[in-house]
Write a protein that holds these residues in place. Structure first.
Motif, PDB file in Angstrom:
ATOM      1  N   ASN A  79       0.827  -1.205   0.000  1.00 24.47           N
ATOM      2  CA  ASN A  79       0.000   0.000   0.000  1.00 24.47           C
ATOM      3  C   ASN A  79       0.859   1.252   0.000  1.00 24.47           C
ATOM      4  O   ASN A  79       0.452   2.308  -0.497  1.00 24.47           O
ATOM      5  N   GLY A  84      -3.466   2.438  -4.625  1.00 22.57           N
ATOM      6  CA  GLY A  84      -4.607   1.729  -5.184  1.00 22.57           C
ATOM      7  C   GLY A  84      -4.565   0.231  -5.006  1.00 22.57           C
ATOM      8  O   GLY A  84      -5.501  -0.467  -5.411  1.00 22.57           O
ATOM      9  N   TYR A  85      -3.485  -0.290  -4.413  1.00 26.64           N
ATOM     10  CA  TYR A  85      -3.356  -1.744  -4.280  1.00 26.64           C
ATOM     11  C   TYR A  85      -4.530  -2.321  -3.492  1.00 26.64           C
ATOM     12  O   TYR A  85      -4.811  -1.907  -2.372  1.00 26.64           O
ATOM     13  N   LYS A  86      -5.231  -3.255  -4.101  1.00 26.53           N
ATOM     14  CA  LYS A  86      -6.406  -3.928  -3.525  1.00 26.53           C
ATOM     15  C   LYS A  86      -7.523  -2.955  -3.139  1.00 26.53           C
ATOM     16  O   LYS A  86      -8.407  -3.301  -2.351  1.00 26.53           O
ATOM     17  N   ALA A  87      -7.486  -1.746  -3.702  1.00 29.64           N
ATOM     18  CA  ALA A  87      -8.501  -0.741  -3.337  1.00 29.64           C
ATOM     19  C   ALA A  87      -9.890  -1.130  -3.804  1.00 29.64           C
ATOM     20  O   ALA A  87     -10.887  -0.664  -3.248  1.00 29.64           O
ATOM     21  N   ASN A  88      -9.972  -1.974  -4.828  1.00 29.82           N
ATOM     22  CA  ASN A  88     -11.284  -2.349  -5.365  1.00 29.82           C
ATOM     23  C   ASN A  88     -11.914  -3.521  -4.623  1.00 29.82           C
ATOM     24  O   ASN A  88     -13.058  -3.888  -4.876  1.00 29.82           O
ATOM     25  N   ARG A  89     -11.139  -4.121  -3.732  1.00 32.51           N
ATOM     26  CA  ARG A  89     -11.675  -5.292  -3.027  1.00 32.51           C
ATOM     27  C   ARG A  89     -12.751  -4.866  -2.039  1.00 32.51           C
ATOM     28  O   ARG A  89     -12.551  -3.930  -1.256  1.00 32.51           O
ATOM     29  N   PRO A  90     -13.890  -5.521  -2.052  1.00 27.61           N
ATOM     30  CA  PRO A  90     -14.936  -5.169  -1.086  1.00 27.61           C
ATOM     31  C   PRO A  90     -14.555  -5.613   0.321  1.00 27.61           C
ATOM     32  O   PRO A  90     -13.663  -6.446   0.506  1.00 27.61           O
ATOM     33  N   SER A 194      -6.844  -7.398 -12.030  1.00 29.45           N
ATOM     34  CA  SER A 194      -7.989  -6.551 -11.707  1.00 29.45           C
ATOM     35  C   SER A 194      -8.497  -6.795 -10.292  1.00 29.45           C
ATOM     36  O   SER A 194      -9.029  -5.891  -9.643  1.00 29.45           O
ATOM     37  N   VAL A 195      -8.332  -8.016  -9.784  1.00 32.31           N
ATOM     38  CA  VAL A 195      -8.811  -8.338  -8.431  1.00 32.31           C
ATOM     39  C   VAL A 195      -8.022  -7.557  -7.385  1.00 32.31           C
ATOM     40  O   VAL A 195      -8.590  -6.967  -6.462  1.00 32.31           O
ATOM     41  N   ASP A 196      -6.682  -7.552  -7.529  1.00 31.36           N
ATOM     42  CA  ASP A 196      -5.829  -6.833  -6.578  1.00 31.36           C
ATOM     43  C   ASP A 196      -5.545  -5.405  -7.014  1.00 31.36           C
ATOM     44  O   ASP A 196      -4.800  -4.684  -6.335  1.00 31.36           O
ATOM     45  N   ASN A 197      -6.121  -4.988  -8.148  1.00 31.81           N
ATOM     46  CA  ASN A 197      -5.917  -3.641  -8.681  1.00 31.81           C
ATOM     47  C   ASN A 197      -4.445  -3.367  -8.997  1.00 31.81           C
ATOM     48  O   ASN A 197      -3.938  -2.270  -8.757  1.00 31.81           O
TER      49      ASN A 197
END
Length: 924
Positions: A79, A84-90, A194-197
């Motif tokens: 991070n 943005g690392y893993k920022a898309n993970r819910p 895309s999963v981990d951004n």
């Protein structure tokens, strides 16, 4: 039980991707709850996967060493490389969160090492351990099918998909990525994730990346020769996004040099303790799995509380006075995977106390005391200090144990111990707190101190501090106590704590309150310990000025009282005041206490003052300034820590019925802010040079929660629209337009809005507004007509309290109301008012707890050096460098407004007022 065994060329090391197991178990199986409603589906799936793995690994595939590796919650070094690392993970699913701790407990029940490390992911630890094992000549099997781990595959390291019992070696990696394992990192850097951004290079997938790396050899060569590529879009994308590719390579590369929290040799594989494992599975109510494992292990039914209720023998406790003996106890703690810990000090304030000793317990009845700072008693040579380990050496041995993520630490009121350890750069985690386990289940209906819990659950009365150290002028400091007595007292504390945990933790699961404990209580001791150690600076000169000002105001009120009474008397003497008011002056409403003296409490004086009498009005003024002077202006100066120059309050976690925190020594929760003089006290709380105080306060949170819980659409619409809620209420109730509203009409509506939350009566509202009781009753009747959902809510809460004996907050916290069925009408009515208010006030307390639990990590992720200092009801107070103020304000608003998520989605917004200033008063 895991054993210590050398790692060499004959070894076969298994590293289990515990976090991968968790999510695979959660998504592969249907939801499952125990009889108490606690979600346990992922726990069951995890246990089944681990058991299958252990059962399948036979013959030459049998492990010599085995450990389960987990992700640590919070940010990692990646991070810092890329926000943005893993920022898309819910966020993890709501019903999975409380299962994380249970899965770690399950790992312990299988007698497997449970490994995690703050700042790193499980994959990094797996890479580090795999490297160490391979360098020792061992075979390594990674129990996972995660493609990110395929970069580790070589002649000694393979992956094992535990569900398909399929090994993944060099050929399988080439089949997956189109390149051998040593080039997987370059392919992933190009393709991104895309999963981990992970950004990668747009337009390039795995297949194209593999072709390019095969053609050019490696990523650096490809990027250096990108202009040679014939396809225009591919060429332009590689040139434009070259830095993204290099960043992505850093993000996907597993750190094989990650520091390892436990030695590889300690992972020696052995059969699980059947009794312990079956006991855990029974407590989880996994009937089929329990029967299957019980038959395989030949284990009988397990007593879930072990020997917790066996008689306590203080003579069995050991005094640890050598490093060799300490190492032996540390080894026992590692083998047990759980250890109760207690510190002994020479003072009650954790920010000032000196560490005297540490006690440990590894099983009921098996406890020790490690003296570190005793000055007398049991002298080894007839003079000087008793024999004990050098403090730095002992703490150096204890630190790895206390910080080991695979060892669960147990404490009673562990916040104090955490603060004391933190001053020695030791930060124990993970931990359970028996005080909080009890508090979650019983609320404020019973005491949660260790002595009370021991007598209630164990039928045992521990040694008291008074028995050991005496009292009054003869009281000794604990460092002066002889080691035999100190050992009996201190080791008993750890022993009792362990026994209480063995009873209270399973009971927590059975009561369906695990989520309340895990999300609202367990995170707070560490947070509050940091806040208490931070303290807050006060302006001594300002306090001195206020003390003089309040003294002058007291003198003026005193003279007014003498004039009204026609005589001089001691305004601080309730007896003299009562005799004058009701004996000599004959004022109405006099009533005597059980002692026969006249009652002169604030309610009595306020009633008389409301009737126009000058003496009680003057006495109330005198008392107000006397309290401000003694409790704050003078006491705050005395409370300054000479080492830090700051005031360090102590927060109590288990003191209120609703979950609100309280503070003491000094009490900063009750500083009056509705008067100008009270607000001046907050002006004395200041920031250090170059810093500011930031105060972030929920706006009308209890009214917002009332609107949500009671489903009052008019109030919800007003909050959503950002309207003046009190003006809107006045407009609805009294039919007056919002424009040009009489301030007095709005004031009346405000009094009703807040009064309704507390179940105010017509009598109480009449007193507050200075109107007749009939008029007040009309106001309340009109209010309920305009907002009928509120009356329905009130009746529903009273009925729920009568039926259950408690009410609940939105987050499941139980607030016990034992007086709800009392034969005394006044006691019963008081409990009914609590039933109305408690779910609202309790939910507000829960929300700010959730915000506090997230703020430290949020500030660290944002790169802020600000510190959270105080929590006062609905407000958080920070200190920050001046150049961080704006960022902190924005972050505090974001974290606090989103605190209910993902557990609760409110139908009204939570607004947060936040300001920065030189003083707390100016920031409020």
């Amino acid at each position: 039980m895991a054993v210590t065994r050398p790692v060499d060329a004959q070894s076969h090391v298994y590293l289990v991707d515990g976090s991968g197991f968790i999510f695979r178990a959660y998504h592969a199986l249907p939801a499952l709850t125990r009889s108490d409603g606690a979600p346990v589906g992922a726990v069951q799936g995890f246990c089944a996967m681990v058991w299958k793995l252990l059962k399948d690994l036979k013959g030459e595939d049998a492990p010599t060493h085995l450990a389960v590796i987990f992700d640590h919650s919070g940010v990692t070094f990646r991070n810092a490389l890329y926000d943005g690392y893993k920022a898309n993970r819910p966020e993890p699913p709501e019903d999975l969160v409380p299962q994380f701790a249970l899965i770690r407990d399950a790992t312990g029940a299988f007698d497997l090492p449970c490994i995690e490390l703050e700042g790193y992911e499980a994959d990094d630890l797996i890479a580090a351990y795999a490297r160490q094992a391979a360098e020792a000549g061992a075979r390594v099997s990674i129990a996972s099918s995660d493609k990110d781990l395929m970069q580790l595959v070589n002649d000694q390291v393979t992956l094992l998909d535990p569900m398909k019992v399929r090994r993944i070696g060099r050929e399988e990696v080439i089949e997956k990525f189109g390149v051998p394992p040593e080039k997987v990192i370059d392919v992933q850097a190009l393709a991104g994730d895309s999963v981990d951004n992970v950004p990668g290079v747009p337009g390039i997938g795995i297949k194209t990346a593999a072709q390019l790396i095969t053609e050019y050899g490696d990523l650096d060569t490809l990027l250096a020769r990108a202009e040679e590529i014939k396809q225009p879009k591919r060429r332009e994308s590689l040139i434009e996004h070259a830095e993204n590719a290099r960043l992505s390579r850093q993000l996907v590369t597993l750190k094989a040099d990650t520091p390892t929290p436990a030695p590889l040799e300690s992972f020696g594989a052995a059969d699980p303790d059947g009794e312990r494992l079956v006991g855990f599975l029974r407590a989880m109510e996994f009937r089929t799995l329990t029967r299957r494992i019980e038959e395989a292990l030949g284990a009988g039914p397990a007593d879930e509380t072990g020997d917790a209720t066996a008689p306590i023998d203080r003579s069995a406790y050991k005094t640890v006075q050598t490093l060799e003996a300490l190492d032996a106890w540390i080894a026992r703690a590692r083998a047990a995977r759980v250890v109760a810990v207690d510190v002994e000090t020479d003072a009650l304030s954790a920010s000032a106390a000196r560490l005297v000793g540490v006690s440990l317990a590894v099983r009921p009845g098996e406890a020790c005391y490690i003296p570190l700072g005793h000055s007398g008693g049991d002298l080894a040579d007839g003079g000087g200090r008793p024999e004990q380990i050098d403090m730095a050496s002992a703490l150096g041995r204890l630190k790895p144990l206390l910080e080991d993520p695979a060892i669960l630490k147990l404490g009673q009121n562990f916040k104090y111990d955490l603060a004391v350890f933190a001053r020695h750069d030791i930060h124990p985690a993970p931990y359970d707190d028996t005080m909080l386990l009890s508090y979650v289940q019983e609320g404020a209906s019973g005491g949660h101190g260790m002595d009370a819990l021991s007598e209630r659950h164990l039928g045992h009365k521990p040694m008291s501090f008074k028995e050991v150290c005496g009292s009054g002028k003869a009281q000794k400091s604990f460092d002066e106590i002889d080691l035999k007595t100190a050992t009996q007292y201190a080791a008993e504390d750890a022993d009792v704590t362990l026994r209480l945990w063995e009873i209270l933790k399973p009971a927590l699961a059975r009561s369906g309150l695990s989520t309340v404990y895990e999300t609202l209580e367990r995170p707070l001791p560490a947070v509050l310990a940091r806040m208490e150690l931070s303290g807050i600076k006060v302006d001594v000169a300002q306090l001195s000025r206020l003390s003089s000002e309040f003294a002058q105001k007291m003198a003026e009120a005193e003279e007014a009282a003498f004039e009204a009474a026609g005589t001089r008397f001691n305004p601080g003497s309730p007896k003299q005041i009562g005799d004058i008011l009701f004996g000599e002056m004959g004022l109405p409403g006099g009533k005597k206490t059980k002692s026969g003296a006249w009652s002169t409490d604030a309610a009595v004086l306020e009633e008389l003052a409301a009737q126009g009498y000058d003496l009680p009005r003057a006495l109330l003024t005198w008392r107000q300034f006397a309290k401000l002077k003694s409790t704050y202006a003078d006491a705050l100066k005395d409370a300054i820590n000479p080492q830090t120059g700051r005031v360090h309050t102590s927060f109590a976690l288990a003191a209120t019925n609703t979950g609100r925190l309280s503070s003491s020594d000094p009490n900063l929760q009750n500083i009056p802010i509705r008067t100008e003089e009270g607000r001046k006290i907050r002006e004395a709380f200041v920031a250090e040079p170059g810093h500011v105080i930031v105060a972030a306060d929920y706006s009308q949170i209890e009214l917002r929660l009332l609107a949500h819980i009671a489903g009052v659409e008019a109030l919800k619409d007003a909050f959503r629209a950002g309207q003046d809620i009190h003006a809107m209420t006045a407009s609805e109730m009294f039919g007056v337009p919002l424009e040009g509203m009489d301030p007095m009409v709005r004031r009346n509506a405000k009094a009703i809005n807040f009064g309704i939350i507390y179940g105010i009566s017509a009598f109480g509202l009449a007193n507050n507004l200075g109107i007749s009781r009939d008029e007040a009753k009309t106001y309340i009747d009109n209010y309920f007509k305009k907002f009928p959902g509120i009356a329905d809510y009130m009746e529903a809460m009273k009925a729920e309290a009568r039926e259950r004996g408690y009410v609940q907050t939105l987050f499941g916290r139980r607030i016990h109301l034992p007086s709800i069925r009392d034969k005394n009408p006044s006691m019963r009515q008081f409990a009914e008012r609590q039933a109305i208010n408690a779910p609202i006030q309790g939910a507000a307390a829960d929300i700010i707890r959730r915000a506090m639990a997230r703020m430290d990590a949020a500030m660290a992720k944002a790169g802020l050096s600000a510190r959270m200092l105080l929590q006062v009801h609905d407000e958080l107070v920070f200190e920050a460098p001046e150049n961080e103020a704006d960022a902190l304000i924005a972050l505090a608003r974001e974290v606090m407004s989103q605190a209910p998520l993902p557990v609760i989605s409110l139908s009204v917004p939570l607004d947060v007022d936040a300001r920065a200033a030189a003083t707390w008063g100016q920031a409020h």
